[in-house]
Design an enzyme around this catalytic site. Structure first.
Site, PDB file in Angstrom:
ATOM      1  N   SER A   1     -48.395 -32.319 -37.648  1.00 12.22           N
ATOM      2  CA  SER A   1     -48.017 -32.096 -36.246  1.00 12.22           C
ATOM      3  C   SER A   1     -48.048 -33.441 -35.534  1.00 12.22           C
ATOM      4  O   SER A   1     -49.121 -33.998 -35.283  1.00 12.22           O
ATOM      5  CB  SER A   1     -49.002 -31.127 -35.578  1.00 12.22           C
ATOM      6  OG  SER A   1     -48.821 -29.834 -36.073  1.00 12.22           O
TER       7      SER A   1
ATOM      8  N   LYS B   1     -43.525 -27.033 -31.893  1.00 12.84           N
ATOM      9  CA  LYS B   1     -44.984 -27.007 -32.025  1.00 12.84           C
ATOM     10  C   LYS B   1     -45.650 -27.419 -30.712  1.00 12.84           C
ATOM     11  O   LYS B   1     -46.640 -26.821 -30.288  1.00 12.84           O
ATOM     12  CB  LYS B   1     -45.430 -27.935 -33.170  1.00 12.84           C
ATOM     13  CG  LYS B   1     -46.948 -28.097 -33.360  1.00 12.84           C
ATOM     14  CD  LYS B   1     -47.619 -26.843 -33.896  1.00 12.84           C
ATOM     15  CE  LYS B   1     -49.140 -26.948 -33.923  1.00 12.84           C
ATOM     16  NZ  LYS B   1     -49.689 -27.565 -35.115  1.00 12.84           N
TER      17      LYS B   1
ATOM     18  N   LYS C   1     -55.054 -34.195 -29.445  1.00 13.14           N
ATOM     19  CA  LYS C   1     -53.996 -34.942 -30.138  1.00 13.14           C
ATOM     20  C   LYS C   1     -52.627 -34.351 -29.816  1.00 13.14           C
ATOM     21  O   LYS C   1     -51.682 -35.069 -29.448  1.00 13.14           O
ATOM     22  CB  LYS C   1     -54.233 -34.897 -31.656  1.00 13.14           C
ATOM     23  CG  LYS C   1     -53.185 -35.641 -32.467  1.00 13.14           C
ATOM     24  CD  LYS C   1     -53.088 -35.118 -33.896  1.00 13.14           C
ATOM     25  CE  LYS C   1     -52.333 -33.808 -33.953  1.00 13.14           C
ATOM     26  NZ  LYS C   1     -51.889 -33.400 -35.289  1.00 13.14           N
TER      27      LYS C   1
END
Lengths: 294, 294
Positions: free
Chosen positions: A97, A172, A240
């Site tokens: 990701s 995502k 993140k």
């Protein structure tokens, strides 16, 4: 059956690689962590000492590393990078990701060497990686998607091609915005209810069937009420991902006020030493504000 | 069967009253809007010219009005108020969505006259009011709850007693925080995806089955993508509810950062002339920020 090189054997990569082995794929694996390599080798993979060795003879190379810099390091940078050792026609699938712009950068560099690239981040976390039921959000060339679909479906329960390279990670990020804000709002709502003297468990039972109901509520309300913050999905990782949202939004010149607020809350939790807790610990921000615990 | 007085025949109250008539209850009805009274009278209720007349002989009085000031006006204030005409032992059910502190004030005043009070706000909106499938979130004395349960279940599909008087509205506020923030986050996520070049419909399909999935997503993503903002639940009403959250949180000395952000967005939409649109129009805030429409 395609020969697969698998780079990155962390919490997610290790069970994903093992599921490919179980399904009969011939796997070469690499990680900086020798113990992880030995573990997956014991399950039937060939242990490699370099990325170059992992690429040799592989039709498909899968990468599963923490974030954009690691993907770029593994795929593009340095003598041992994938780009210098994968043959033309090889397919690279990055399941990490990362920022969509980084995916595009990687895809363009690989395309110049006739290497096919998909960004294919997952949702579902370690339990679904083990079960082989991850959800893949895939960006890349439609004409080659059929070639990777069966491989993805060994590791996942679904794999949806959403657009060009970078689209998987954009999807995502959209997912992570919604999840973070929904968890934070759930925490704020339950804590306000308790502060006003109402049992949060009863609130949960009263509203779960209505418009406020969600997968987040079903998964996280019991964790908040039980003060159980075992991950699941760690605060550090959600920071993140939302940092990648912020970076992407800035590059697109688009303000993202809800993301900013959720990211600030997550960073506050990191500063409080809660980075390794499940993201349901976002409730702690509201608990601190209300001076109570659920 | 209890005799019921019903005060407030708006978009919600009118179908609720009609469902009680259909179920065989003897109803006396009152509203400032004579046309609404005549309409419900035509369905079988007795039209009343005052609150006093509505209270006379009623075992249960139901109020369904816009907000806290209207509830206080109808129940507590002035010669014609419920408190001056309901007999001791009468049960008052306020189905309006108001501030929990206002509910407590009303409950205490009524208790001093031996009148029993429940706050019982609903979720589900006009369609569920018509179908008789509203969800009641109820606060009040447990020992009398059984007496109102059957009445509530004529108008609703569920009725959950969550605590003391005020708890029903606290639960409703918790619900409205989650719904508003979840809609806003969904809008931000889909708009960011489109800005980054990904089809929002594909994003919706890719993430609806995962942790980001919710009743809000199923109901509102298609409205956002289709640019259909027919209510449903109006921005104006959501502003009212989140103003009640802000007031409640301030009284409890608890910051509510996500509510504040959602309320500011909803108020911006009101200022833009969108107050009568469905709350899914929260996506317009992100669309404006990104200079595009989904």
């Amino acid at each position: 059956m395609e020969k697969i090189g698998f780079i990155g054997l962390g919490i997610m990569g290790r069970p994903m690689a093992k599921n490919l082995i179980k399904a009969g794929y011939e796997l070469k694996v690499y990680d900086l962590n020798k113990e992880a390599v030995a573990d997956v080798a014991a399950a039937g993979a060939k242990a490699c000492a370099s990325i170059a060795e992992t690429c040799e003879g592989s039709d498909v190379i899968i990468t599963m590393v923490p974030n954009s810099p690691q993907v770029k390091a593994v795929v593009l940078e340095g003598d041992d990078a994938v780009i210098n050792h994968a043959a033309a026609g090889t397919i690279v699938i990055d399941a990490s990701s990362i920022a969509p712009l980084a995916s595009k950068e990687v895809g363009e560099a690989l395309a110049a060497k006739d290497i096919i690239f998909f960004d294919a981040p997952v949702s579902g976390g370690e339990p679904k990686a083990i079960d082989g039921t991850l959800s893949f959000m895939v960006g890349g060339p439609e004409e080659h998607f059929a070639k990777i679909y069966d491989i993805l479906m060994v590791m996942g329960g679904s794999a949806v091609l959403v657009g060009e390279v970078g689209s998987g990670n954009t999807t995502k990020l959209a997912n992570q915005i919604i999840v973070a804000c929904n968890i934070a709002a759930l925490g704020e709502a339950l804590v306000l209810a308790k502060k006003a003297g109402v049992d949060p468990e009863k609130v949960f039972q009263a509203i779960r069937g209505g418009l406020a109901g969600s997968t987040v509520m079903e998964a996280k309300a019991p964790m908040m009420i039980g003060q159980n913050f075992k991950p699941g999905f760690r605060i550090d990782l959600h920071v993140k991902d939302l940092n990648n949202v912020a970076e992407t939004a800035a590059a697109l010149d688009m303000p993202v006020a809800f993301t900013d607020l959720a990211l600030a809350a997550l960073k506050e939790l990191q500063a409080d030493g809660c980075g390794s807790l499940d993201h349901s610990a976002l409730v702690k921000i509201s608990e601190k504000a209300a001076d109570l615990t659920l």
